[in-house]
Design a protein around this motif. Sequence first.
Motif, PDB file in Angstrom:
ATOM      1  N   ALA A 259      -4.552   5.207   5.733  1.00 61.60           N
ATOM      2  CA  ALA A 259      -6.016   5.176   5.667  1.00 61.60           C
ATOM      3  C   ALA A 259      -6.508   3.880   5.053  1.00 61.60           C
ATOM      4  O   ALA A 259      -7.439   3.235   5.568  1.00 61.60           O
ATOM      5  N   THR A 260      -5.896   3.472   3.945  1.00 58.75           N
ATOM      6  CA  THR A 260      -6.338   2.263   3.254  1.00 58.75           C
ATOM      7  C   THR A 260      -6.058   1.016   4.084  1.00 58.75           C
ATOM      8  O   THR A 260      -6.889   0.098   4.150  1.00 58.75           O
ATOM      9  N   ALA A 261      -4.883   0.966   4.724  1.00 53.59           N
ATOM     10  CA  ALA A 261      -4.546  -0.194   5.558  1.00 53.59           C
ATOM     11  C   ALA A 261      -5.523  -0.348   6.713  1.00 53.59           C
ATOM     12  O   ALA A 261      -5.961  -1.461   7.039  1.00 53.59           O
TER      13      ALA A 261
ATOM     14  N   LEU B  45       0.823  -1.212   0.000  1.00 56.02           N
ATOM     15  CA  LEU B  45       0.000   0.000   0.000  1.00 56.02           C
ATOM     16  C   LEU B  45       0.856   1.261   0.000  1.00 56.02           C
ATOM     17  O   LEU B  45       0.466   2.291  -0.563  1.00 56.02           O
ATOM     18  N   LEU B  46       2.035   1.191   0.625  1.00 55.69           N
ATOM     19  CA  LEU B  46       2.966   2.321   0.566  1.00 55.69           C
ATOM     20  C   LEU B  46       3.568   2.452  -0.830  1.00 55.69           C
ATOM     21  O   LEU B  46       3.691   3.557  -1.367  1.00 55.69           O
ATOM     22  N   GLY B  47       3.935   1.321  -1.415  1.00 52.73           N
ATOM     23  CA  GLY B  47       4.572   1.346  -2.722  1.00 52.73           C
ATOM     24  C   GLY B  47       3.670   1.823  -3.837  1.00 52.73           C
ATOM     25  O   GLY B  47       4.144   2.297  -4.871  1.00 52.73           O
ATOM     26  N   VAL B  48       2.361   1.723  -3.637  1.00 47.74           N
ATOM     27  CA  VAL B  48       1.406   2.154  -4.659  1.00 47.74           C
ATOM     28  C   VAL B  48       0.878   3.552  -4.357  1.00 47.74           C
ATOM     29  O   VAL B  48      -0.038   4.027  -5.012  1.00 47.74           O
TER      30      VAL B  48
ATOM     31  N   LEU C 134      -6.863   7.907  -8.287  1.00 45.33           N
ATOM     32  CA  LEU C 134      -8.276   7.557  -8.271  1.00 45.33           C
ATOM     33  C   LEU C 134      -8.553   6.298  -9.086  1.00 45.33           C
ATOM     34  O   LEU C 134      -9.493   5.561  -8.814  1.00 45.33           O
ATOM     35  N   VAL C 135      -7.698   6.038 -10.075  1.00 44.82           N
ATOM     36  CA  VAL C 135      -7.887   4.865 -10.935  1.00 44.82           C
ATOM     37  C   VAL C 135      -6.879   3.765 -10.613  1.00 44.82           C
ATOM     38  O   VAL C 135      -7.247   2.629 -10.317  1.00 44.82           O
ATOM     39  N   LEU C 136      -5.590   4.109 -10.632  1.00 44.63           N
ATOM     40  CA  LEU C 136      -4.554   3.082 -10.568  1.00 44.63           C
ATOM     41  C   LEU C 136      -4.257   2.567  -9.164  1.00 44.63           C
ATOM     42  O   LEU C 136      -3.785   1.448  -9.012  1.00 44.63           O
ATOM     43  N   TYR C 137      -4.520   3.381  -8.143  1.00 44.90           N
ATOM     44  CA  TYR C 137      -4.209   2.916  -6.783  1.00 44.90           C
ATOM     45  C   TYR C 137      -5.005   1.663  -6.445  1.00 44.90           C
ATOM     46  O   TYR C 137      -4.462   0.678  -5.937  1.00 44.90           O
ATOM     47  N   GLY C 138      -6.294   1.693  -6.739  1.00 39.53           N
ATOM     48  CA  GLY C 138      -7.124   0.524  -6.461  1.00 39.53           C
ATOM     49  C   GLY C 138      -6.785  -0.653  -7.350  1.00 39.53           C
ATOM     50  O   GLY C 138      -6.723  -1.794  -6.886  1.00 39.53           O
ATOM     51  N   LEU C 139      -6.519  -0.391  -8.642  1.00 39.10           N
ATOM     52  CA  LEU C 139      -6.256  -1.476  -9.582  1.00 39.10           C
ATOM     53  C   LEU C 139      -4.925  -2.173  -9.289  1.00 39.10           C
ATOM     54  O   LEU C 139      -4.853  -3.395  -9.145  1.00 39.10           O
ATOM     55  N   ILE C 140      -3.841  -1.389  -9.189  1.00 36.66           N
ATOM     56  CA  ILE C 140      -2.526  -1.981  -8.949  1.00 36.66           C
ATOM     57  C   ILE C 140      -2.426  -2.532  -7.528  1.00 36.66           C
ATOM     58  O   ILE C 140      -1.894  -3.623  -7.307  1.00 36.66           O
ATOM     59  N   GLY C 141      -2.958  -1.763  -6.551  1.00 33.67           N
ATOM     60  CA  GLY C 141      -2.922  -2.235  -5.167  1.00 33.67           C
ATOM     61  C   GLY C 141      -3.686  -3.532  -5.004  1.00 33.67           C
ATOM     62  O   GLY C 141      -3.198  -4.483  -4.370  1.00 33.67           O
ATOM     63  N   GLY C 142      -4.866  -3.604  -5.582  1.00 29.33           N
ATOM     64  CA  GLY C 142      -5.653  -4.824  -5.490  1.00 29.33           C
ATOM     65  C   GLY C 142      -4.981  -5.993  -6.177  1.00 29.33           C
ATOM     66  O   GLY C 142      -4.987  -7.128  -5.668  1.00 29.33           O
ATOM     67  N   PHE C 143      -4.346  -5.741  -7.327  1.00 33.22           N
ATOM     68  CA  PHE C 143      -3.641  -6.806  -8.052  1.00 33.22           C
ATOM     69  C   PHE C 143      -2.491  -7.364  -7.225  1.00 33.22           C
ATOM     70  O   PHE C 143      -2.339  -8.584  -7.077  1.00 33.22           O
TER      71      PHE C 143
ATOM     72  N   LEU D  51       0.518  -1.231  10.825  1.00 27.86           N
ATOM     73  CA  LEU D  51       1.801  -0.961  11.469  1.00 27.86           C
ATOM     74  C   LEU D  51       2.883  -0.688  10.425  1.00 27.86           C
ATOM     75  O   LEU D  51       3.698   0.229  10.578  1.00 27.86           O
ATOM     76  N   ALA D  52       2.908  -1.469   9.342  1.00 25.98           N
ATOM     77  CA  ALA D  52       3.925  -1.288   8.301  1.00 25.98           C
ATOM     78  C   ALA D  52       3.823   0.096   7.668  1.00 25.98           C
ATOM     79  O   ALA D  52       4.845   0.728   7.374  1.00 25.98           O
ATOM     80  N   THR D  53       2.598   0.584   7.452  1.00 27.40           N
ATOM     81  CA  THR D  53       2.451   1.915   6.858  1.00 27.40           C
ATOM     82  C   THR D  53       2.936   2.996   7.817  1.00 27.40           C
ATOM     83  O   THR D  53       3.464   4.027   7.379  1.00 27.40           O
TER      84      THR D  53
END
Length: 388
Positions: free
Chosen positions: A345-347, A168-171, A204-213, A359-361
């Motif tokens: 927030a996402t974590a 989640l940090l990397g994305v 708004l587009v790629l965070y969810g797509l790449i993070g989810g992948f 914790l990692a974030t």
Amino acid sequence: MTEKTHDIGFFERYLTLWVALCIVAGILLGAFAPEFAKTLDGMSIDVNGAPVVSIPIAVCLFFMMYPIMVKIDFAEVVKAGKSVKPVSLTLFVNWAIKPFTMYGIATLFLGGLFYELIGADAVDLVKMPFGLDLPVGSEYGSGTVVLQDGVKMLEVPLWRSYLAGCILLGVAPCTAMVLVWGYLARGNAGHTLVMVAINSLVMLVLYGLIGGFLLGVGQLPVPWEALLLSIGIYVALPLLAGYYSRKWIIASKGPIWFEQKFLHLLTPVTIGALLLTLILLFSFKGDVITANPLTILWIAIPLTIQTLLIFAITYLGAKLWGFSYENAAPSALIGASNHFEVAIATAVMLFGLSSGAALATVVGVLIEVPLMLALVGFCKKTKGWFSD
């Protein structure tokens, strides 16, 4: 765009110290008043009986994100076409390289080199994916559905939970702090601001797509609805609030008052909201840290290597592509820094306030300031590498 003339502020300069103090405060809170944080986290918005949004955390994180968004002048985005090469390099590194190197490095260290140190049998309890209702004992990814205090949770290997936070940090590229890093490095402030705006929109587009992948590749739950919902709450909502309030304030008070008064007042609000969130996070993870104080180090090492690698790739790419120093420095700093507010927030939303992912974030916040200040110093010392 009004030229900034202020140096790094008191809160930002000592952010690492504040984070360290929050770790101590959170651990003490968890030890002496464990019910307090749990009560706050219990104030949540539930969907199908599962807590999806913690209201206190959502409020804190909104105030972390809003000051970032209100700084963005969207008229500057139009001018980005005049600097095609810096924008192209920054976007390519942020979205085509950075998420995948983070996954590889974190997997190598957390799931390989540090596997025994973290604990081969160590597990973590994370939230059930949004909208998913599996019977106890079912397998989902690398996790097993268990019943914890009457609530269904997923029991996953602890190192994979840490991996999720690193992903989640990397994305999550580029934070508001990168405006400060770019300024201190004497880079092109216009390019830095444009990239903050563009990355916010691309997220708004790629965070969810790449993070989810990548979460799926890591055999972790992929709650797509919650992932997209987190982007809506923590990026889209403050983005809209920042855009419209910026227009209204400048129209009524003028740009000078907005730059010199309003934005100055927001800095302690942002940091205060971040620190309050961190205290809550560490009040839950205090037992993990006290039981294994090297946990922070195991997570910090791959995050540090990732930051240095991405900086090196972008800085070298800028040199080979013939950038001026004023564009090369902020391009590299933008790639190296993380949007840790969104990652936290996402974590929290996806895996829970007490998860290893959260914790990692937070460790990402801990290493961000000293690392970025060191890289700013490196940029200034190597300015002669670039032609004017």
